[in-house]
Design an enzyme around this catalytic site. Sequence first.
Site, PDB file in Angstrom:
ATOM      1  N   GLN A 102     -27.595 -27.044  65.186  1.00 10.91           N
ATOM      2  CA  GLN A 102     -27.177 -25.923  64.773  1.00 10.91           C
ATOM      3  C   GLN A 102     -28.518 -26.065  63.939  1.00 10.91           C
ATOM      4  OE1 GLN A 102     -23.245 -23.840  63.609  1.00 10.91           O
ATOM      5  NE2 GLN A 102     -23.259 -26.049  62.697  1.00 10.91           N
ATOM      6  N   VAL A 104     -32.218 -26.852  62.037  1.00 11.62           N
ATOM      7  CA  VAL A 104     -33.563 -25.998  63.088  1.00 11.62           C
ATOM      8  C   VAL A 104     -35.040 -27.420  62.362  1.00 11.62           C
ATOM      9  CG1 VAL A 104     -32.652 -23.417  63.316  1.00 11.62           C
ATOM     10  CG2 VAL A 104     -34.136 -24.488  61.175  1.00 11.62           C
ATOM     11  N   HIS A 120     -30.258 -23.323  67.460  1.00 13.51           N
ATOM     12  CA  HIS A 120     -30.752 -22.409  66.777  1.00 13.51           C
ATOM     13  C   HIS A 120     -32.138 -22.795  66.467  1.00 13.51           C
ATOM     14  CE1 HIS A 120     -26.691 -21.836  64.667  1.00 13.51           C
ATOM     15  NE2 HIS A 120     -27.023 -21.174  65.668  1.00 13.51           N
ATOM     16  N   CYS A 128     -44.940 -16.344  70.188  1.00 11.33           N
ATOM     17  CA  CYS A 128     -45.665 -15.070  70.062  1.00 11.33           C
ATOM     18  C   CYS A 128     -44.754 -14.142  70.523  1.00 11.33           C
ATOM     19  CB  CYS A 128     -46.721 -14.992  71.158  1.00 11.33           C
ATOM     20  SG  CYS A 128     -48.108 -13.472  71.259  1.00 11.33           S
ATOM     21  N   CYS A 149     -51.135 -15.361  66.827  1.00  9.20           N
ATOM     22  CA  CYS A 149     -51.027 -16.177  67.954  1.00  9.20           C
ATOM     23  C   CYS A 149     -52.957 -16.478  67.704  1.00  9.20           C
ATOM     24  CB  CYS A 149     -50.869 -14.963  69.209  1.00  9.20           C
ATOM     25  SG  CYS A 149     -50.968 -16.019  70.905  1.00  9.20           S
ATOM     26  N   GLY A 189     -20.763 -32.223  59.470  1.00 12.62           N
ATOM     27  CA  GLY A 189     -21.450 -31.515  58.375  1.00 12.62           C
ATOM     28  C   GLY A 189     -21.643 -30.274  58.909  1.00 12.62           C
ATOM     29  N   THR A 190     -21.016 -29.176  59.231  1.00 15.81           N
ATOM     30  CA  THR A 190     -21.003 -27.713  59.404  1.00 15.81           C
ATOM     31  C   THR A 190     -20.015 -27.136  58.841  1.00 15.81           C
ATOM     32  OG1 THR A 190     -21.273 -26.044  60.754  1.00 15.81           O
ATOM     33  CG2 THR A 190     -19.903 -27.748  61.407  1.00 15.81           C
ATOM     34  N   ALA A 233     -21.782 -37.785  55.561  1.00 16.85           N
ATOM     35  CA  ALA A 233     -21.837 -38.457  56.708  1.00 16.85           C
ATOM     36  C   ALA A 233     -22.535 -39.848  56.818  1.00 16.85           C
ATOM     37  CB  ALA A 233     -22.327 -37.562  57.736  1.00 16.85           C
TER      38      ALA A 233
HETATM   39  C1  BV8 Z   1     -24.568 -14.064  68.172  1.00 18.82           C
HETATM   40  C2  BV8 Z   1     -31.095 -20.956  62.611  1.00 18.82           C
HETATM   41  C3  BV8 Z   1     -24.242 -12.357  69.822  1.00 18.82           C
HETATM   42  C4  BV8 Z   1     -32.229 -19.735  61.299  1.00 18.82           C
HETATM   43  C5  BV8 Z   1     -29.327 -20.134  62.169  1.00 18.82           C
HETATM   44  C6  BV8 Z   1     -18.488 -13.910  66.443  1.00 18.82           C
HETATM   45  C7  BV8 Z   1     -18.291 -13.980  67.890  1.00 18.82           C
HETATM   46  C8  BV8 Z   1     -20.411 -13.541  68.147  1.00 18.82           C
HETATM   47  C9  BV8 Z   1     -20.830 -14.059  67.140  1.00 18.82           C
HETATM   48  C10 BV8 Z   1     -20.498 -13.720  65.578  1.00 18.82           C
HETATM   49  C11 BV8 Z   1     -18.789 -13.184  65.298  1.00 18.82           C
HETATM   50  N1  BV8 Z   1     -18.813 -13.163  64.712  1.00 18.82           N
HETATM   51  C12 BV8 Z   1     -20.426 -12.799  63.666  1.00 18.82           C
HETATM   52  C13 BV8 Z   1     -21.564 -13.317  64.466  1.00 18.82           C
HETATM   53  C14 BV8 Z   1     -22.970 -12.733  64.507  1.00 18.82           C
HETATM   54  C15 BV8 Z   1     -23.420 -14.247  63.588  1.00 18.82           C
HETATM   55  C16 BV8 Z   1     -22.736 -15.196  63.038  1.00 18.82           C
HETATM   56  O1  BV8 Z   1     -22.286 -15.636  62.831  1.00 18.82           O
HETATM   57  N2  BV8 Z   1     -22.462 -14.177  61.670  1.00 18.82           N
HETATM   58  C17 BV8 Z   1     -21.743 -15.234  60.785  1.00 18.82           C
HETATM   59  C18 BV8 Z   1     -22.451 -15.754  59.656  1.00 18.82           C
HETATM   60  C19 BV8 Z   1     -20.486 -14.790  59.988  1.00 18.82           C
HETATM   61  N3  BV8 Z   1     -23.641 -14.962  64.878  1.00 18.82           N
HETATM   62  C20 BV8 Z   1     -24.994 -14.375  65.611  1.00 18.82           C
HETATM   63  O2  BV8 Z   1     -25.912 -12.983  65.262  1.00 18.82           O
HETATM   64  C21 BV8 Z   1     -25.541 -15.564  66.906  1.00 18.82           C
HETATM   65  N4  BV8 Z   1     -25.511 -14.984  67.874  1.00 18.82           N
HETATM   66  O3  BV8 Z   1     -23.804 -14.117  68.524  1.00 18.82           O
HETATM   67  O4  BV8 Z   1     -25.259 -13.106  69.126  1.00 18.82           O
HETATM   68  C22 BV8 Z   1     -25.333 -11.794  70.736  1.00 18.82           C
HETATM   69  C23 BV8 Z   1     -24.341 -11.622  71.992  1.00 18.82           C
HETATM   70  C24 BV8 Z   1     -25.804 -10.373  72.856  1.00 18.82           C
HETATM   71  C25 BV8 Z   1     -26.360 -10.284  72.678  1.00 18.82           C
HETATM   72  C26 BV8 Z   1     -26.701  -9.968  71.506  1.00 18.82           C
HETATM   73  C27 BV8 Z   1     -25.765 -10.805  69.906  1.00 18.82           C
HETATM   74  C28 BV8 Z   1     -26.687 -16.682  66.353  1.00 18.82           C
HETATM   75  C29 BV8 Z   1     -25.870 -17.079  65.251  1.00 18.82           C
HETATM   76  C30 BV8 Z   1     -27.836 -18.489  64.758  1.00 18.82           C
HETATM   77  C31 BV8 Z   1     -28.168 -17.969  63.134  1.00 18.82           C
HETATM   78  N5  BV8 Z   1     -28.801 -18.776  62.822  1.00 18.82           N
HETATM   79  N6  BV8 Z   1     -30.097 -20.404  61.976  1.00 18.82           N
HETATM   80  C32 BV8 Z   1     -32.823 -20.458  60.242  1.00 18.82           C
HETATM   81  O5  BV8 Z   1     -32.106 -21.402  60.432  1.00 18.82           O
HETATM   82  O6  BV8 Z   1     -33.153 -20.170  59.740  1.00 18.82           O
HETATM   83  S1  BV8 Z   1     -27.932 -19.902  61.639  1.00 18.82           S
HETATM   84  C33 BV8 Z   1     -27.336 -21.056  59.496  1.00 18.82           C
HETATM   85  O7  BV8 Z   1     -26.451 -21.467  59.858  1.00 18.82           O
HETATM   86  C34 BV8 Z   1     -28.344 -22.575  60.582  1.00 18.82           C
HETATM   87  O8  BV8 Z   1     -28.021 -22.780  61.752  1.00 18.82           O
HETATM   88  C35 BV8 Z   1     -27.042 -23.469  60.176  1.00 18.82           C
HETATM   89  O9  BV8 Z   1     -27.009 -24.884  60.536  1.00 18.82           O
HETATM   90  C36 BV8 Z   1     -25.468 -22.948  60.877  1.00 18.82           C
HETATM   91  C37 BV8 Z   1     -25.056 -23.365  60.238  1.00 18.82           C
HETATM   92  O10 BV8 Z   1     -24.864 -23.487  58.939  1.00 18.82           O
HETATM   93  P1  BV8 Z   1     -24.137 -24.847  58.985  1.00 18.82           P
HETATM   94  O11 BV8 Z   1     -25.690 -25.778  59.104  1.00 18.82           O
HETATM   95  O12 BV8 Z   1     -23.167 -24.806  59.323  1.00 18.82           O
HETATM   96  O13 BV8 Z   1     -24.300 -25.162  56.755  1.00 18.82           O
HETATM   97  P2  BV8 Z   1     -23.692 -24.996  55.963  1.00 18.82           P
HETATM   98  O14 BV8 Z   1     -24.945 -24.655  54.671  1.00 18.82           O
HETATM   99  O15 BV8 Z   1     -22.787 -24.069  56.000  1.00 18.82           O
HETATM  100  O16 BV8 Z   1     -22.701 -25.500  55.484  1.00 18.82           O
HETATM  101  C38 BV8 Z   1     -23.324 -27.607  55.404  1.00 18.82           C
HETATM  102  C39 BV8 Z   1     -21.330 -28.213  55.620  1.00 18.82           C
HETATM  103  O17 BV8 Z   1     -22.089 -29.548  55.305  1.00 18.82           O
HETATM  104  C40 BV8 Z   1     -20.772 -27.797  54.520  1.00 18.82           C
HETATM  105  O18 BV8 Z   1     -19.229 -28.012  54.947  1.00 18.82           O
HETATM  106  C41 BV8 Z   1     -20.747 -28.851  54.084  1.00 18.82           C
HETATM  107  O19 BV8 Z   1     -19.287 -29.039  52.895  1.00 18.82           O
HETATM  108  C42 BV8 Z   1     -21.215 -30.190  54.648  1.00 18.82           C
HETATM  109  N7  BV8 Z   1     -21.764 -31.280  54.009  1.00 18.82           N
HETATM  110  C43 BV8 Z   1     -22.732 -31.428  52.960  1.00 18.82           C
HETATM  111  N8  BV8 Z   1     -23.031 -32.009  52.795  1.00 18.82           N
HETATM  112  C44 BV8 Z   1     -22.069 -33.484  54.059  1.00 18.82           C
HETATM  113  C45 BV8 Z   1     -21.541 -32.327  53.825  1.00 18.82           C
HETATM  114  N9  BV8 Z   1     -20.914 -33.335  55.397  1.00 18.82           N
HETATM  115  C46 BV8 Z   1     -21.138 -34.325  55.179  1.00 18.82           C
HETATM  116  N10 BV8 Z   1     -22.232 -34.767  54.924  1.00 18.82           N
HETATM  117  C47 BV8 Z   1     -22.436 -34.846  53.452  1.00 18.82           C
HETATM  118  N11 BV8 Z   1     -23.203 -35.821  53.095  1.00 18.82           N
END
Ligand code: BV8
Length: 253
Positions: A102, A104, A120, A128, A149, A189-190, A233
């Site tokens: 996930q 970038v 992602h 563009c 662009c 790590g997600t 990790a």
């Molecule tokens: C879509 C790019 C549909 C941009 C990102 C149900 C079904 C479908 C969609 C939805 C749904 N419910 C809600 C939705 C909409 C939405 C969504 O999921 N919203 C959430 C907030 C509820 N989803 C979307 O919009 C997706 N599109 O479904 O489209 C559709 C279909 C047809 C037509 C139109 C639309 C698109 C989602 C993509 C969003 N883009 N990133 C950018 O980065 O700028 S998401 C963003 O969050 C990043 O990519 C990131 O990777 C991702 C997830 O976060 P995590 O990676 O998990 O990071 P986080 O900080 O949250 O957690 C870190 C974890 O690591 C923690 O658990 C921590 O404990 C752990 N950790 C920390 N250190 C360590 C560790 N573990 C191990 N070792 C360590 N050292």
Amino acid sequence: MIDENIRKISKILIQRPSIVILTGAGVSAESGVPTFRGPDGLWRQFRAEDLATPEAFARNPGLVWEWYDWRRQKIYNVEPNPAHVVIAKWEKYFPFFVLITQNVDGLHQKAGSTKIIELHGNIWKVRCTKEGKVFENRQVPLSQIPPLCPDCGSLLRPHVVWFGEALPSDVFEASLQALYHTKVMMVIGTSALVQPAASFPLIAQQNGAILIEINLEPTPLSSYADFTIYGKAGKILPLIDQLLSEESEEKIE
Ligand code: BV8
């Protein structure tokens, strides 16, 4: 002292040398890349859900680009950590291996991973908004915000998937194929909050895969996981890799 679960997981990986790994921001945390939602999340003041959207970009492309430029400046000189290195090594070790990330930040590729699906997109690519052409852009800081662009002068956008945008169909299809096929699904790590990525581990498990989670804390996936290892990790993956290497040496002897 190696955790009993780490020993069990290593044995499973030897018995089932077929793995899909799903990574999130936590796999890059030990490289110094701030996560999205963790306590150290440097992006707390910029809720990703508010700025990583087409609406925010349409409303204020300059502000969205300032956020991306700031993130790019934070990560342009960070290095892969031992977790990225082990994952890159494993793609040669396992007969069936797919990495779905996930993230970038491009750190998996920097560590040598090639069998990778960037769910992602990638913060080092721009697109563009008129012609859809994708360019690599590693300019830090950007000389112009928002960038335009070089071919047609239209607004460029980050080549990432924003909230509310569908994943590219080829990326989504390739992920599903891997999930149907794999015998082990390792989630590293997600926070398992963002869809559709958060459902991928359950799809693999429903198709017969053993589900392993590596995280610092419980997530919505933890109650489904066959094994959950709590810890960093960058520490856990080398331990698993060490046991795999020992086992393989025993096999050869
Ligand atoms: C879509 C790019 C549909 C941009 C990102 C149900 C079904 C479908 C969609 C939805 C749904 N419910 C809600 C939705 C909409 C939405 C969504 O999921 N919203 C959430 C907030 C509820 N989803 C979307 O919009 C997706 N599109 O479904 O489209 C559709 C279909 C047809 C037509 C139109 C639309 C698109 C989602 C993509 C969003 N883009 N990133 C950018 O980065 O700028 S998401 C963003 O969050 C990043 O990519 C990131 O990777 C991702 C997830 O976060 P995590 O990676 O998990 O990071 P986080 O900080 O949250 O957690 C870190 C974890 O690591 C923690 O658990 C921590 O404990 C752990 N950790 C920390 N250190 C360590 C560790 N573990 C191990 N070792 C360590 N050292």
